[in-house]
Design an enzyme around this catalytic site. Structure first.
Site, PDB file in Angstrom:
ATOM      1  N   LYS A   1      -9.262  73.235  40.783  1.00  0.00           N
ATOM      2  CA  LYS A   1      -8.432  72.158  41.310  1.00  0.00           C
ATOM      3  C   LYS A   1      -9.122  70.814  41.081  1.00  0.00           C
ATOM      4  CE  LYS A   1      -5.913  71.259  45.685  1.00  0.00           C
ATOM      5  NZ  LYS A   1      -5.665  71.836  47.037  1.00  0.00           N
TER       6      LYS A   1
ATOM      7  N   SER B   1      -1.115  72.741  48.197  1.00  0.00           N
ATOM      8  CA  SER B   1      -1.426  71.670  47.254  1.00  0.00           C
ATOM      9  C   SER B   1      -2.160  72.155  46.001  1.00  0.00           C
ATOM     10  CB  SER B   1      -2.279  70.596  47.933  1.00  0.00           C
ATOM     11  OG  SER B   1      -3.513  71.123  48.382  1.00  0.00           O
TER      12      SER B   1
ATOM     13  N   SER C   1      -2.895  75.706  51.550  1.00  0.00           N
ATOM     14  CA  SER C   1      -2.813  75.284  50.153  1.00  0.00           C
ATOM     15  C   SER C   1      -3.347  76.281  49.140  1.00  0.00           C
ATOM     16  CB  SER C   1      -3.523  73.942  49.969  1.00  0.00           C
ATOM     17  OG  SER C   1      -2.786  72.915  50.585  1.00  0.00           O
TER      18      SER C   1
END
Length: 461
Positions: A75, A151, A175
């Site tokens: 990420k 996310s 997330s």
């Protein structure tokens, strides 16, 4: 694509070069990412150097580390040496490049894993859809018209699309588990404080977790084990020792007391989410009707703390450059910064009492089951979805079933089920264990995987 450990074993045996495995991943990324939009940055030159170093070691007959040749991506909030850590934002684009990798990347590199790039996310991890206005929305490889969740949407989508076998993400309110559920891959949110967060951009320091995504439980456990360890320089890392899980994932569930959460977790689940839990429960011989304490209050308190800490963190930039923030989240950051401090303090006081109640629940149960998301993946741009006769705001409501769990800090493995068949959309089930017992959740996940109840095939996107 093979699973991560299948690649590692082939590299160890000499059947496959690490550089060949990497070339396959790069080719897959180049073939699919224009449609999926999982990657924000490629680190292909670095990856080639790392892969060639592994191949040279093997050619010399030197011992190879545990994850030798495993391609992975992270990420966009993890520090990668030489890249600016933007955390999905435009406003951080002028920051200097990171001078070193995040701790978890350092540990994976020491284990022989090969870093391929950085992944799309909701700006500053505030969202459940990865509809990023700066980088474009990440699309679900199972249906490119739908959201990948967030996310950590890019992290789940890259695994589902077969771009890399393993990725890293973060989980504050869901997330990791939300995109795992919507994209149909395995995800692990460890115990709060288990893995070092040093070198990752924060969202809500008192709730943030870091963890892996993978296409197999074995890959999930192996990557998690490689990242474990104390970190005296991270005040949020509470781990005092390494507790390996890979060696015991095949131990089964005999003797484990497994229950199914009802009440709040049934009321906020669609028919297909309830069906997925029922399928998993039957395979694990789980007992129904367990009540999780104060779930709705925990979600409300998590919202207060999230908004307060997130708003305070970004307040200096909000004052000067609010127009450059993500339109979907800037108002929430501003509102959070304006919340009374008394709300935040009250929510944290409640949290201490709440965690004690959750700990008491695990005196009677070793593992608990719940849906991971209330519904399956919604179309990109969806503002509302229908749940049991009520219209709910789509973006915050994807975390209905995950927020109460992470607020207690419990470890969770999200497992992908296909209650309507592999030709339809997946939905996840949470396997929730007591703090510091990731091994129990991984064992149950492996039982579901071995029975083909949970699986994460590569998408044909």
């Amino acid at each position: 694509m093979n699973t991560g450990l299948q690649i590692v074993r082939a590299v160890h045996s000499g059947e496959l070069l690490a550089e060949e495995a990497l070339e396959h991943c790069i080719a897959r990324i180049e073939l699919t990412d224009a449609r999926v939009n999982a990657f924000t940055d490629g680190t292909f030159e670095r990856a080639q150097r790392e892969a060639r170093a592994i191949d040279r070691k093997r050619a010399k007959g030197e011992p190879l580390p545990s994850l030798a040749g495993l391609p992975y991506a992270v990420k966009n909030l993890f520090d990668i040496e030489g890249l600016t850590t933007r955390a999905g934002s435009k406003v951080r684009g002028d920051q200097p490049p990171a001078s070193a990798d995040a701790v978890l990347l350092q540990r994976l590199r020491a284990a022989g894993a090969v870093l391929v790039g950085a992944l799309n996310m909701d700006e500053f991890a505030y969202g459940f859809t990865t509809e990023n206005s700066h980088h474009g929305p990440c699309r679900n490889p199972r249906d490119l018209t739908r959201t990948a969740g967030g996310s950590s949407g890019g992290s789940a989508a890259a695994v589902a699309a077969g771009q890399v076998p393993m990725t890293l993400g973060s989980d504050t309110n869901g997330s990791i588990r939300v995109p795992s559920s919507l994209c149909g891959v395995f995800g692990l949110k460890p115990t709060f404080g288990r893995l070092s967060r040093r070198g990752s951009f924060p969202f809500v320091a008192s709730i943030d977790h870091l963890g892996p995504f993978a296409r197999s439980v074995e890959d999930l456990a192996a990557s998690y084990d490689a990242m474990q360890g104390p970190d005296a320089l991270d005040p949020g890392c509470q781990a005092t020792r390494v507790q390996p899980t890979l060696a015991t994932i095949g131990a089964g569930i005999d003797g484990l007391r497994i229950g199914v959460l009802g009440g709040y977790f049934e009321e906020h689940a669609s028919a297909v989410a309830r069906k997925a839990v029922a399928i998993a429960a039957a395979a694990l011989n789980a007992q129904p009707g367990v009540t999780w304490p104060d779930a709705a209050l925990a979600r409300a308190a998590a919202f207060v703390i999230t908004a307060s800490e997130g708003g305070a963190l970004h307040l200096p930039l909000l004052r000067e450059r609010a127009a450059e923030f993500e339109p979907l989240s800037v108002d929430r950051f501003i509102a959070g910064a304006l919340q009374p401090a008394a709300w935040y303090l009250r929510a944290q006081r409640f949290r201490a009492v709440y965690r004690d109640k959750v700990q008491a629940l695990f005196k009677h149960w070793d593992l608990l089951l719940a849906p991971a998301t209330p519904v399956q993946a919604t179309p990109v741009g969806t503002e509302q979805f229908e749940l049991n006769g009520a219209l709910l705001p789509a973006r915050p409501s994807m975390g209905l079933l995950t927020q109460p769990i992470s607020f207690a800090g419990c470890p969770v493995v999200a497992v992908p089920l296909w209650p309507q068949g592999l030709s339809r959309l997946p939905i996840g089930v949470q396997l929730i264990a007591p703090p510091w017992r990731e091994d129990l959740a991984l064992r149950a996940a492996r039982v579901l995987e071995a029975a083909s109840v949970a699986r994460a095939p590569v998408s044909g996107c």
